[in-house]
Design a protein around this motif. Structure first.
Motif, PDB file in Angstrom:
ATOM      1  N   UNK A  75       2.805  11.470  -2.328  1.00 17.47           N
ATOM      2  CA  UNK A  75       2.233  10.697  -3.428  1.00 17.47           C
ATOM      3  C   UNK A  75       3.223   9.636  -3.918  1.00 17.47           C
ATOM      4  N   UNK A  76       4.491   9.996  -4.002  1.00 21.24           N
ATOM      5  CA  UNK A  76       5.498   9.035  -4.440  1.00 21.24           C
ATOM      6  C   UNK A  76       5.679   7.917  -3.416  1.00 21.24           C
ATOM      7  N   UNK A  77       5.646   8.258  -2.151  1.00 23.86           N
ATOM      8  CA  UNK A  77       5.768   7.230  -1.115  1.00 23.86           C
ATOM      9  C   UNK A  77       4.598   6.255  -1.183  1.00 23.86           C
ATOM     10  N   UNK A  78       3.394   6.777  -1.437  1.00 28.66           N
ATOM     11  CA  UNK A  78       2.218   5.905  -1.553  1.00 28.66           C
ATOM     12  C   UNK A  78       2.388   4.949  -2.735  1.00 28.66           C
ATOM     13  N   UNK A  79       2.888   5.466  -3.838  1.00 31.09           N
ATOM     14  CA  UNK A  79       3.103   4.614  -5.010  1.00 31.09           C
ATOM     15  C   UNK A  79       4.133   3.528  -4.716  1.00 31.09           C
ATOM     16  N   UNK A  80       5.192   3.907  -3.995  1.00 28.45           N
ATOM     17  CA  UNK A  80       6.226   2.923  -3.663  1.00 28.45           C
ATOM     18  C   UNK A  80       5.658   1.859  -2.735  1.00 28.45           C
ATOM     19  N   UNK A  81       4.803   2.258  -1.807  1.00 26.12           N
ATOM     20  CA  UNK A  81       4.203   1.303  -0.879  1.00 26.12           C
ATOM     21  C   UNK A  81       3.314   0.299  -1.609  1.00 26.12           C
ATOM     22  N   UNK A  82       2.788   0.695  -2.767  1.00 28.16           N
ATOM     23  CA  UNK A  82       1.949  -0.199  -3.559  1.00 28.16           C
ATOM     24  C   UNK A  82       2.768  -1.140  -4.430  1.00 28.16           C
ATOM     25  N   UNK A  83       4.092  -0.969  -4.404  1.00 27.34           N
ATOM     26  CA  UNK A  83       4.961  -1.892  -5.121  1.00 27.34           C
ATOM     27  C   UNK A  83       5.547  -1.374  -6.410  1.00 27.34           C
ATOM     28  N   UNK A  84       5.218  -0.167  -6.812  1.00 28.11           N
ATOM     29  CA  UNK A  84       5.735   0.348  -8.084  1.00 28.11           C
ATOM     30  C   UNK A  84       7.255   0.472  -8.027  1.00 28.11           C
ATOM     31  N   UNK A  85       7.957  -0.018  -9.034  1.00 31.96           N
ATOM     32  CA  UNK A  85       9.417   0.107  -9.047  1.00 31.96           C
ATOM     33  C   UNK A  85       9.845   1.567  -9.046  1.00 31.96           C
ATOM     34  N   UNK A  86      10.814   1.882  -8.237  1.00 34.85           N
ATOM     35  CA  UNK A  86      11.256   3.262  -8.125  1.00 34.85           C
ATOM     36  C   UNK A  86      11.815   3.778  -9.442  1.00 34.85           C
ATOM     37  N   UNK A  87      12.381   2.874 -10.250  1.00 36.57           N
ATOM     38  CA  UNK A  87      12.943   3.312 -11.533  1.00 36.57           C
ATOM     39  C   UNK A  87      11.866   3.895 -12.440  1.00 36.57           C
ATOM     40  N   UNK A  88      10.655   3.335 -12.404  1.00 39.53           N
ATOM     41  CA  UNK A  88       9.569   3.893 -13.200  1.00 39.53           C
ATOM     42  C   UNK A  88       9.099   5.221 -12.611  1.00 39.53           C
ATOM     43  N   UNK A  89       9.162   5.331 -11.296  1.00 41.61           N
ATOM     44  CA  UNK A  89       8.699   6.542 -10.636  1.00 41.61           C
ATOM     45  C   UNK A  89       9.595   7.737 -10.936  1.00 41.61           C
ATOM     46  N   UNK A  90      10.893   7.490 -10.980  1.00 41.67           N
ATOM     47  CA  UNK A  90      11.819   8.589 -11.265  1.00 41.67           C
ATOM     48  C   UNK A  90      12.212   8.616 -12.740  1.00 41.67           C
ATOM     49  N   UNK A  91      11.826   7.559 -13.479  1.00 40.42           N
ATOM     50  CA  UNK A  91      12.055   7.527 -14.914  1.00 40.42           C
ATOM     51  C   UNK A  91      13.478   7.245 -15.334  1.00 40.42           C
ATOM     52  N   UNK A  92      14.247   6.584 -14.468  1.00 45.43           N
ATOM     53  CA  UNK A  92      15.666   6.414 -14.780  1.00 45.43           C
ATOM     54  C   UNK A  92      16.258   5.220 -14.051  1.00 45.43           C
ATOM     55  N   UNK A  93      17.241   4.589 -14.713  1.00 42.41           N
ATOM     56  CA  UNK A  93      18.037   3.543 -14.098  1.00 42.41           C
ATOM     57  C   UNK A  93      19.455   3.638 -14.660  1.00 42.41           C
ATOM     58  N   UNK A  94      20.442   3.533 -13.795  1.00 40.81           N
ATOM     59  CA  UNK A  94      21.834   3.585 -14.249  1.00 40.81           C
ATOM     60  C   UNK A  94      22.269   2.216 -14.727  1.00 40.81           C
ATOM     61  N   UNK A  95      23.068   2.213 -15.803  1.00 42.16           N
ATOM     62  CA  UNK A  95      23.571   0.973 -16.368  1.00 42.16           C
ATOM     63  C   UNK A  95      24.944   1.237 -16.964  1.00 42.16           C
ATOM     64  N   UNK A  96      25.914   0.480 -16.535  1.00 40.22           N
ATOM     65  CA  UNK A  96      27.289   0.590 -17.043  1.00 40.22           C
ATOM     66  C   UNK A  96      27.788   2.037 -16.975  1.00 40.22           C
ATOM     67  N   UNK A  97      27.463   2.708 -15.876  1.00 39.00           N
ATOM     68  CA  UNK A  97      27.954   4.058 -15.637  1.00 39.00           C
ATOM     69  C   UNK A  97      27.189   5.159 -16.349  1.00 39.00           C
TER      70      UNK A  97
END
Length: 327
Positions: A75-97
């Motif tokens: 399901x996650x791979x299908x969402x990624x194939x549709x263009x959804x940013x992975x950061x929204x899919x996993x709910x996280x992005x690293x910034x300044x450590x």
């Protein structure tokens, strides 16, 4: 068994695959769907599904992919194939450590914005040397003493990445952040709590600097005396929005992207609003789009307020930030 063709519309999976094989097949399939950085996207999704960090994932490369994770993985791979940013899919992005919670209500923090934070820290430490790494926290609105930190405002905070990072790096600073979106502010508050600065960052809802102007501040009559203004506002020209990457155009909030006809509306308005404050900030730092820094720097020079106005390039060598200081 699902279709294993790399060009099929269903994400590939076969029973008995090792984790390494599952990652390899997913990478090939995502590449066939024209997904950029397919290998890193597949690996990040795999870490998310298996709840492993990268070191643990590598140790488990030859283990069999757990069958009970199959549906979630596909399901996650299908969402990624549709263009959804992975950061929204996993709910996280690293910034300044630091890891920051992100949702579709906020723009995903970019690596180049870390350079803006670094430039602000450097400039502010020069302007307020006694406050550098002081252990004593202060609240917004507190009196300014000789050793007190500056009052720093982050306009258009989104996820709170800039405000939270500044508060975490400099405990004596009085940090406040504003955003027009209540949903974005909720995410920012969560990130402040996540990084232990919820009691040291004030969040206000409103358009640009409006929450800090006279008549808008609770208990205040003349507005907030801001020492440093930091902002990464919307700066995409309206006509350029349809040409953005699919991941940005279709998934990130337009409110955080649309900067008006030429992308400069937020900067013009903030520079006008600054004149309504009790004092003009000694430090102003902006992130901007391609070709915009020189234009906004000229606007700021015409104001005749800041003795130094520097333009900083990003990792790609593109002029990206303005740092204006009054020494």
């Amino acid at each position: 068994m699902q279709n294993e063709s790399n060009t099929g519309t269903t994400a590939p999976f076969s029973e008995g695959l090792t984790i390494r094989e599952a990652c390899r097949k997913a990478t090939a399939w995502l590449e066939a769907q024209a997904v950029e950085e397919a290998d890193s996207n597949a690996e990040l999704l795999l870490m998310h599904v298996l709840e492993l960090d990268r070191a643990a994932l590598l140790l488990a490369w030859n283990d069999t992919f757990p069958s009970h994770k199959r549906e979630q993985w596909q399901a996650l791979l299908q969402r990624k194939a549709c263009g959804e940013p992975i950061q929204y899919m996993i709910g996280e992005q690293w910034f300044y450590g630091r890891p920051f919670t992100v949702t579709p209500a906020v723009l995903i923090p970019r690596p180049e914005t870390e350079l803006l934070v670094e430039a602000v820290l450097t400039a502010a430490d020069r302007l307020w040397p006694a406050a550098e790494r002081s252990p004593a926290p202060h609240s917004v609105g507190a009196g300014t003493g000789a050793a007190a930190g500056p009052t720093v405002v982050d306009v258009g905070t989104g996820s709170g990445a800039i405000a939270v990072t500044l508060a975490a790096q400099r405990h004596s600073w009085r940090v406040s952040a504003s955003d027009l979106s209540p949903d974005a502010l909720e995410v920012a508050r969560r990130n402040a709590a996540r990084h232990g600065v919820a009691d040291r960052v004030q969040f206000l809802q409103g358009d640009l600097l409006a929450p800090y102007l006279a008549g808008c501040v609770s208990g205040g009559r003349g507005g907030v005396a801001i020492d440093a203004l930091v902002s990464n506002p919307p700066y995409i020209p309206a006509a350029d929005l349809p040409g953005l990457q699919r991941e940005v155009r279709e998934y990130e909030p337009q409110l955080a992207l649309d900067g008006g006809a030429d992308g400069l509306d937020p900067y013009r308005r903030m520079l006008e609003q600054l004149r309504e404050l009790p004092q003009l900030p000694r430090l102003v730092a902006f992130e901007l789009g391609i070709g915009q820094p020189s234009v906004v720097a000229d606007m700021m020079r015409e104001m005749g307020v800041w003795s130094g106005i520097a333009i900083i390039k990003d990792y790609a060598g593109i002029e990206r930030h303005i740092i204006a200081t009054q020494e």
